[in-house]
Write an enzyme that holds these catalytic residues in place. Structure first.
Site, mmCIF file in Angstrom:
data_model
loop_
_atom_site.group_PDB
_atom_site.id
_atom_site.type_symbol
_atom_site.label_atom_id
_atom_site.label_comp_id
_atom_site.label_asym_id
_atom_site.label_seq_id
_atom_site.Cartn_x
_atom_site.Cartn_y
_atom_site.Cartn_z
ATOM 1 N N GLY A 94 0.800 -1.215 0.000
ATOM 2 C CA GLY A 94 0.000 0.000 0.000
ATOM 3 C C GLY A 94 0.835 1.268 0.000
ATOM 4 C CG HIS A 95 -1.158 5.051 0.648
ATOM 5 N ND1 HIS A 95 -0.829 5.972 1.621
ATOM 6 C CD2 HIS A 95 -2.349 4.549 1.016
ATOM 7 C CE1 HIS A 95 -1.776 6.028 2.532
ATOM 8 N NE2 HIS A 95 -2.719 5.162 2.192
ATOM 9 C CG ASP A 96 2.509 7.574 1.581
ATOM 10 O OD1 ASP A 96 3.385 8.391 1.238
ATOM 11 O OD2 ASP A 96 1.319 7.673 1.233
ATOM 12 C CB THR A 97 4.192 0.626 2.743
ATOM 13 O OG1 THR A 97 2.945 0.583 3.436
ATOM 14 C CG2 THR A 97 5.041 -0.535 3.193
ATOM 15 C CB CYS A 102 0.958 4.695 6.593
ATOM 16 S SG CYS A 102 0.190 5.916 5.508
#
Length: 308
Positions: A217-220, A237
């Site tokens: 997922g995003h910003d991981t 995250c």
């Protein structure tokens, strides 16, 4: 997401038609989500639960839906809909540019890198040396890929974050302005999906190996020398520190940290942050030895109850 050129508080206020509190020439360098904000950034907040967190964050400009006292050294943008206006800023400074060719002329590809047929490479993508990109891989705009990276067929790098606001008329999408960064010596299996950051980077660390059908997922942030097996789903995250092993069909909550050297056994639900150097299993997650003891006790209890 940093702007190519710094903006003033008044310029951003004019863009989104918002009131502002602070010096009209107050410098703004970019926009970011709360977990990655830095000095010079705008952060948005539209719920009282998170007002204090946003106002006390590293962000120096707060886009907020209530007139509040402005912290010293910061500025405010007062909006009736910060979510909407955050999207306006993203569109202005990182607009979507449609591609007309399979491999963008603005992409840079290092020496001895092999690009197989039917690969799509978007605008401003950077790919290092000695990489192999297999058929039907899709690499969205601004993705950065290091040296000696292998990406197997049908993998997608840089799709939008799964981030929506529930409105009466339907779900409103937060526009993604971040990117994906793949470090050196990474292998990505077939049919993986690595979402770009909302405003920052989704990063896969050096030497990490990811199996087929894994979602990130995003910003991981995934560290160095991690092993992640098939059908794992990692939320946005998440921080996965170096040398973590994750076996198949693991799922995680967002915003958690998995410590260095941890081993997450198959089908575990990582519902909270866990320290490194230990093995974990089950949902809710526990150290594997303790969880197996619990299961054995339950089995024995049921057997005894049946025989009583």
């Amino acid at each position: 997401m940093k702007f190519k050129k710094s903006q003033t508080l008044q310029q951003i206020a004019s863009l989104i038609d918002a009131k502002f509190v602070g010096d009209k020439n107050f410098e703004i360098l970019g926009i970011n989500e709360i977990h990655v904000v830095e000095q010079g950034d705008i952060v948005f907040v539209d719920h009282p639960k998170y007002y204090d967190k946003a106002l006390n964050s590293a962000a120096t400009t707060i886009l907020i839906n209530k007139e509040v006292a402005c912290p010293e050294g910061k500025a405010l943008l007062i909006s009736d809909d910060p979510f909407r206006d955050f999207n306006k800023i993203t569109k202005k400074f990182n607009p979507f540019i449609a591609s007309k060719v399979s491999i963008s002329e603005t992409a840079t590809i290092g020496s001895d890198t092999i690009i197989q047929p039917n690969v799509f490479i978007g605008n401003l993508v950077k790919i290092g040396k000695n990489c192999v990109i297999h058929p039907n891989v899709t690499i969205y705009d601004n993705t950065v890929i290091g040296n000696n990276v292998t990406i197997h067929a049908n993998t997608v790098l840089g799709a939008d974050a799964f981030y929506y606001k529930n409105r009466p008329e339907g779900f409103d999408k937060l526009i993604s302005g971040g990117k994906v960064v793949i470090k050196d010596n990474v292998d990505l299996g077939a049919s993986c999906t690595i979402d770009k950051g909302v405003t920052g980077n989704t990063t896969i660390g050096e030497g990490t190996k990811i199996d087929n059908q894994v979602h990130v997922g995003h910003d991981t942030l995934i560290g160095k020398k991690c092993l992640i097996a098939s059908q794992t789903g990692i939320a946005g995250c998440v921080i996965i520190e170096d040398e973590v092993t994750i076996w198949g069909q693991v799922g995680t909550n967002s915003g958690i940290t998995i410590g260095k050297g941890a081993v997450i056994l198959g089908q575990t639900g990582v519902t909270k942050s866990v320290p490194g150097g230990k093995s974990y299993f089950g949902t809710p997650i526990s150290e594997s030895r303790e969880k197996l003891k619990e299961l054995a006790e339950i089995k024995r209890f049921l057997k005894d109850r049946k025989n009583s």
